[in-house]
Design a protein around this motif. Structure first.
Motif, PDB file in Angstrom:
ATOM      1  N   ALA A  10       0.794  -1.230  -0.134  1.00 40.72           N
ATOM      2  CA  ALA A  10       0.105  -0.022  -0.005  1.00 40.72           C
ATOM      3  C   ALA A  10       0.815   1.206  -0.063  1.00 40.72           C
ATOM      4  O   ALA A  10       0.283   2.332   0.003  1.00 40.72           O
ATOM      5  N   THR A  37       0.966   1.913   7.662  1.00 46.65           N
ATOM      6  CA  THR A  37       1.761   2.794   8.711  1.00 46.65           C
ATOM      7  C   THR A  37       1.275   4.324   7.786  1.00 46.65           C
ATOM      8  O   THR A  37       0.494   4.345   6.992  1.00 46.65           O
ATOM      9  N   GLY A  59      -1.977  -5.775   8.273  1.00 47.25           N
ATOM     10  CA  GLY A  59      -1.109  -6.765   9.320  1.00 47.25           C
ATOM     11  C   GLY A  59       0.263  -6.429   9.170  1.00 47.25           C
ATOM     12  O   GLY A  59       0.939  -5.784   8.269  1.00 47.25           O
ATOM     13  N   ILE A  61       4.585  -7.415   9.390  1.00 46.88           N
ATOM     14  CA  ILE A  61       5.303  -8.611   8.985  1.00 46.88           C
ATOM     15  C   ILE A  61       6.009  -8.941  10.164  1.00 46.88           C
ATOM     16  O   ILE A  61       6.634  -9.929  10.188  1.00 46.88           O
ATOM     17  N   PHE A  82       8.602  -5.657   0.475  1.00 42.25           N
ATOM     18  CA  PHE A  82       8.829  -4.399  -0.038  1.00 42.25           C
ATOM     19  C   PHE A  82       8.477  -3.665   1.606  1.00 42.25           C
ATOM     20  O   PHE A  82       9.196  -2.551   1.632  1.00 42.25           O
ATOM     21  N   ALA A  83       8.054  -4.196   2.358  1.00 41.41           N
ATOM     22  CA  ALA A  83       7.452  -3.688   3.546  1.00 41.41           C
ATOM     23  C   ALA A  83       9.013  -2.911   4.237  1.00 41.41           C
ATOM     24  O   ALA A  83       9.810  -3.773   4.466  1.00 41.41           O
ATOM     25  N   ALA A  84       8.746  -1.666   4.747  1.00 40.64           N
ATOM     26  CA  ALA A  84       9.950  -1.117   5.221  1.00 40.64           C
ATOM     27  C   ALA A  84       9.655   0.123   5.934  1.00 40.64           C
ATOM     28  O   ALA A  84       8.545   0.831   5.373  1.00 40.64           O
ATOM     29  N   SER A  86      11.027   3.523   5.328  1.00 42.59           N
ATOM     30  CA  SER A  86      11.760   3.802   4.092  1.00 42.59           C
ATOM     31  C   SER A  86      12.666   5.498   4.095  1.00 42.59           C
ATOM     32  O   SER A  86      13.139   5.698   3.074  1.00 42.59           O
ATOM     33  N   ARG A 100      12.942  -2.516  14.015  1.00 42.77           N
ATOM     34  CA  ARG A 100      11.994  -3.417  14.221  1.00 42.77           C
ATOM     35  C   ARG A 100      11.378  -3.866  12.931  1.00 42.77           C
ATOM     36  O   ARG A 100      11.332  -5.104  12.760  1.00 42.77           O
ATOM     37  N   THR A 101      10.861  -2.941  12.150  1.00 38.08           N
ATOM     38  CA  THR A 101      10.083  -3.485  10.933  1.00 38.08           C
ATOM     39  C   THR A 101      11.256  -3.989  10.010  1.00 38.08           C
ATOM     40  O   THR A 101      11.340  -5.099   9.253  1.00 38.08           O
ATOM     41  N   VAL A 134      13.565  -6.945  -1.323  1.00 35.38           N
ATOM     42  CA  VAL A 134      13.690  -5.371  -2.111  1.00 35.38           C
ATOM     43  C   VAL A 134      14.531  -4.473  -1.247  1.00 35.38           C
ATOM     44  O   VAL A 134      14.166  -4.025  -0.105  1.00 35.38           O
ATOM     45  N   GLN A 196       4.054   8.394  -4.573  1.00 33.35           N
ATOM     46  CA  GLN A 196       5.175   8.496  -3.663  1.00 33.35           C
ATOM     47  C   GLN A 196       4.829   9.309  -2.573  1.00 33.35           C
ATOM     48  O   GLN A 196       4.547  10.481  -2.861  1.00 33.35           O
TER      49      GLN A 196
HETATM   50  P1  NAD Z   1       7.011   3.297   1.406  1.00 30.61           P
HETATM   51  O1  NAD Z   1       7.316   4.026   2.785  1.00 30.61           O
HETATM   52  O2  NAD Z   1       6.272   4.175   0.497  1.00 30.61           O
HETATM   53  O3  NAD Z   1       5.917   2.328   1.694  1.00 30.61           O
HETATM   54  C1  NAD Z   1       6.327   1.170   2.823  1.00 30.61           C
HETATM   55  C2  NAD Z   1       5.046   0.336   2.851  1.00 30.61           C
HETATM   56  O4  NAD Z   1       5.316  -0.522   3.901  1.00 30.61           O
HETATM   57  C3  NAD Z   1       3.865   1.101   3.368  1.00 30.61           C
HETATM   58  O5  NAD Z   1       2.700   0.800   2.710  1.00 30.61           O
HETATM   59  C4  NAD Z   1       3.825   0.632   4.962  1.00 30.61           C
HETATM   60  O6  NAD Z   1       2.417   0.610   5.371  1.00 30.61           O
HETATM   61  C5  NAD Z   1       4.261  -0.666   5.118  1.00 30.61           C
HETATM   62  N1  NAD Z   1       4.695  -0.849   6.300  1.00 30.61           N
HETATM   63  C6  NAD Z   1       5.782  -0.172   6.878  1.00 30.61           C
HETATM   64  N2  NAD Z   1       5.957  -1.103   7.935  1.00 30.61           N
HETATM   65  C7  NAD Z   1       5.368  -2.273   8.035  1.00 30.61           C
HETATM   66  C8  NAD Z   1       5.203  -3.408   8.885  1.00 30.61           C
HETATM   67  N3  NAD Z   1       5.923  -3.376  10.092  1.00 30.61           N
HETATM   68  N4  NAD Z   1       4.335  -4.547   8.407  1.00 30.61           N
HETATM   69  C9  NAD Z   1       3.877  -4.397   7.231  1.00 30.61           C
HETATM   70  N5  NAD Z   1       3.831  -3.351   6.127  1.00 30.61           N
HETATM   71  C10 NAD Z   1       4.641  -2.184   6.894  1.00 30.61           C
HETATM   72  O7  NAD Z   1       8.354   2.606   0.936  1.00 30.61           O
HETATM   73  P2  NAD Z   1       8.775   2.455  -0.904  1.00 30.61           P
HETATM   74  O8  NAD Z   1       9.611   3.731  -1.173  1.00 30.61           O
HETATM   75  O9  NAD Z   1       7.687   2.154  -1.508  1.00 30.61           O
HETATM   76  O10 NAD Z   1       9.870   1.417  -0.725  1.00 30.61           O
HETATM   77  C11 NAD Z   1       9.581  -0.053  -0.748  1.00 30.61           C
HETATM   78  C12 NAD Z   1      10.775  -1.022  -0.484  1.00 30.61           C
HETATM   79  O11 NAD Z   1      11.717  -0.425  -1.408  1.00 30.61           O
HETATM   80  C13 NAD Z   1      11.517  -0.687   0.734  1.00 30.61           C
HETATM   81  O12 NAD Z   1      11.858  -1.637   1.275  1.00 30.61           O
HETATM   82  C14 NAD Z   1      12.443   0.412   0.527  1.00 30.61           C
HETATM   83  O13 NAD Z   1      13.630   0.216   1.239  1.00 30.61           O
HETATM   84  C15 NAD Z   1      12.971  -0.195  -1.103  1.00 30.61           C
HETATM   85  N6  NAD Z   1      13.384   0.821  -1.940  1.00 30.61           N
HETATM   86  C16 NAD Z   1      12.924   2.168  -2.004  1.00 30.61           C
HETATM   87  C17 NAD Z   1      13.505   3.140  -2.962  1.00 30.61           C
HETATM   88  C18 NAD Z   1      12.655   4.262  -3.357  1.00 30.61           C
HETATM   89  O14 NAD Z   1      13.585   5.169  -3.865  1.00 30.61           O
HETATM   90  N7  NAD Z   1      11.611   4.685  -2.671  1.00 30.61           N
HETATM   91  C19 NAD Z   1      14.690   2.553  -3.713  1.00 30.61           C
HETATM   92  C20 NAD Z   1      15.182   1.322  -3.636  1.00 30.61           C
HETATM   93  C21 NAD Z   1      14.718   0.527  -2.779  1.00 30.61           C
END
Ligand code: NAD
Ligand code: DAU
Length: 365
Positions: A10, A37, A59, A61, A82-84, A86, A100-101, A134, A196
């Motif tokens: 999401a 989040t 939920g 991870i 993907f969850a992180a 970020s 934690r995450t 990821v 984004q």
């Molecule tokens: P984002 O912050 O937009 O989205 C993160 C999603 O993870 C959110 O939907 C959030 O609700 C969910 N989340 C957070 N904690 C969680 C938990 N404990 N359990 C379940 N869901 C949880 O991040 P993004 O920019 O979409 O990045 C996605 C992934 O790609 C990340 O792992 C990031 O490290 C990696 N990444 C991002 C980029 C970038 O430029 N944005 C580049 C390289 C890698």
């Protein structure tokens, strides 16, 4: 039919990935586990409608029972994590949630995947399974003026965010090296595109510019990032998941290095052209105190993924940035819904106390 557990979808990249996969593959099931989040937005997924190939589960991870029960119910072929947490600036002010995450959450997913996919007594893995992490180029730290990150560049993270991602990568490696789990790690450069969250450079600048607010550039703005349109990243993840050699890391990027100042000026130019709005100008650019530990330059060497898997970026920066600005201008309702309340508090905390810098003081602290 391939069944995927996709986490964090999401958020920005995950949302784009779900749309990409549903368009690309007919016979799949995507179970999307997201804690929602501040960065997760269920409204992002409304365009899926009632397509039965996508199931959303709210939920965490880090929740062992929940993750086990999902494996029991769906018997996944793939996990794509993907969850992180970020955002680097948030990791500086609140690092604990990143551990934690990003670390514990990844470990929990690995453990539950192992329970479901490996016969522990015989140490035999079921065919056709894979865990894809990821990850990010930030695990490599910062480059000087020359050179690029390759898959063998030593890990040298500097922020709590990148350290937590590097830790997660090492657990993924350990599950492969110790237990034989089929894994891949992708390390991508900066993404941009629709959905984004406007804490990140490009959507933040678009939002501030349309409201004629200051555009906060950290330090001298000459830091370099390597920008990739999000759909190209989604295609890379899909490719690595289906074709990547187990145990391998793949860097993802498109040799599109730009300074932050160039990015901000490009956003201004594209917006002026679209809106004919004289209030949007370079006068809005405000240099502010730098990010502590700020990495000066990232640059990916994507040779391996091109040579081994035939992946190359398809969207030029010139096209991608116009598509991106168009999307945000067409979706001001989305932007307004995510920039009220908690966002305003975050903005004040992160930017309110940042000292303004001027050129005559050399932009430094
Ligand atoms: P984002 O912050 O937009 O989205 C993160 C999603 O993870 C959110 O939907 C959030 O609700 C969910 N989340 C957070 N904690 C969680 C938990 N404990 N359990 C379940 N869901 C949880 O991040 P993004 O920019 O979409 O990045 C996605 C992934 O790609 C990340 O792992 C990031 O490290 C990696 N990444 C991002 C980029 C970038 O430029 N944005 C580049 C390289 C890698
Ligand atoms: O490189 C991949 C990484 O890219 C991902 O792993 C991260 O999840 C993602 O957030 C991104 O990290 P960055 O720190 O590079 O992205 P961010 O958009 O926060 O910042 C990009 C650059 O712009 C960086 O040099 C800091 C600068 N910046 C950022 C903001 C938000 C500013 O100058 N002003 C700002 O207000």
């Amino acid at each position: 039919m391939k069944k995927y557990l996709v986490t964090g979808c999401a958020g920005f990249i995950g949302t784009n990935f779900v749309y990409y996969m549903l368009k690309k593959h007919r016979d799949i099931l995507l179970v999307n586990l997201d804690k929602l989040t501040y960065a997760g937005n269920p409204a992002n997924l409304e365009g899926i409608g009632n397509d039965a190939r996508h199931i959303f589960v709210k939920g965490d991870i880090c929740d062992p029972e929940l993750v086990s029960s999902l494996f029991g119910k769906y018997d996944f072929d793939y996990v794509i994590n993907f969850a992180a947490e970020s955002h680097v600036d948030r990791s500086i002010s609140d690092p604990g949630v990143f551990v934690r995450t990003n670390v514990n959450g990844t470990f929990n997913l690995l453990s539950k995947a192992k329970d479901a996919w490996c016969d522990a007594e015989k140490n035999v893995w079921r065919e056709g399974k894979k865990f894809l992490q990821v990850s990010t180029d930030e695990v490599y730290g910062a480059l000087g003026k020359d050179g690029f990150f390759t898959e063998t560049t030593p890990l040298d993270p500097h922020s709590p965010y990148s350290s937590s991602k590097a830790s997660a990568d090492l657990f993924v490696k350990a599950f492969h090296d110790t237990y034989g789990m089929p894994v891949n790690v992708t390390r991508c450069s900066n993404n941009y595109g629709p959905y984004q969250f406007p804490e990140k450079l490009i959507p933040l600048m678009i939002n501030n510019a349309r409201l004629h607010r200051p555009l906060p550039v950290y330090g001298d703005g000459m830091q370099v990032r390597d920008w990739l349109y999000v759909d190209d990243h989604c295609r890379a993840i899909d490719t690595v998941c289906s074709q990547g050699k187990p145990g391998e890391v793949y860097n993802v990027g498109g040799h599109n290095e730009r300074t932050n100042l160039f990015i901000v000026k490009t956003v201004i130019d594209v917006m002026r052209e679209k809106l004919g709005d004289g209030g949007i100008s370079e006068n809005l650019i405000t240099h502010v105190a730098d990010r502590p530990g700020h990495d000066r330059r990232y640059g990916i060497d994507p040779t391996k993924i091109g040579r081994e898997l035939g992946w190359y970026p398809e969207t030029s920066f010139e096209d991608g940035i116009v598509r991106t600005v168009d999307w945000y201008l067409d979706n001001t309702g989305w932007m307004e819904s995510v920039t009220s309340g908690a966002y305003l508090r975050y903005y004040e905390e992160n930017y309110g106390s940042r000292r303004k810098l001027t050129a005559d003081k050399g932009f430094s602290e």
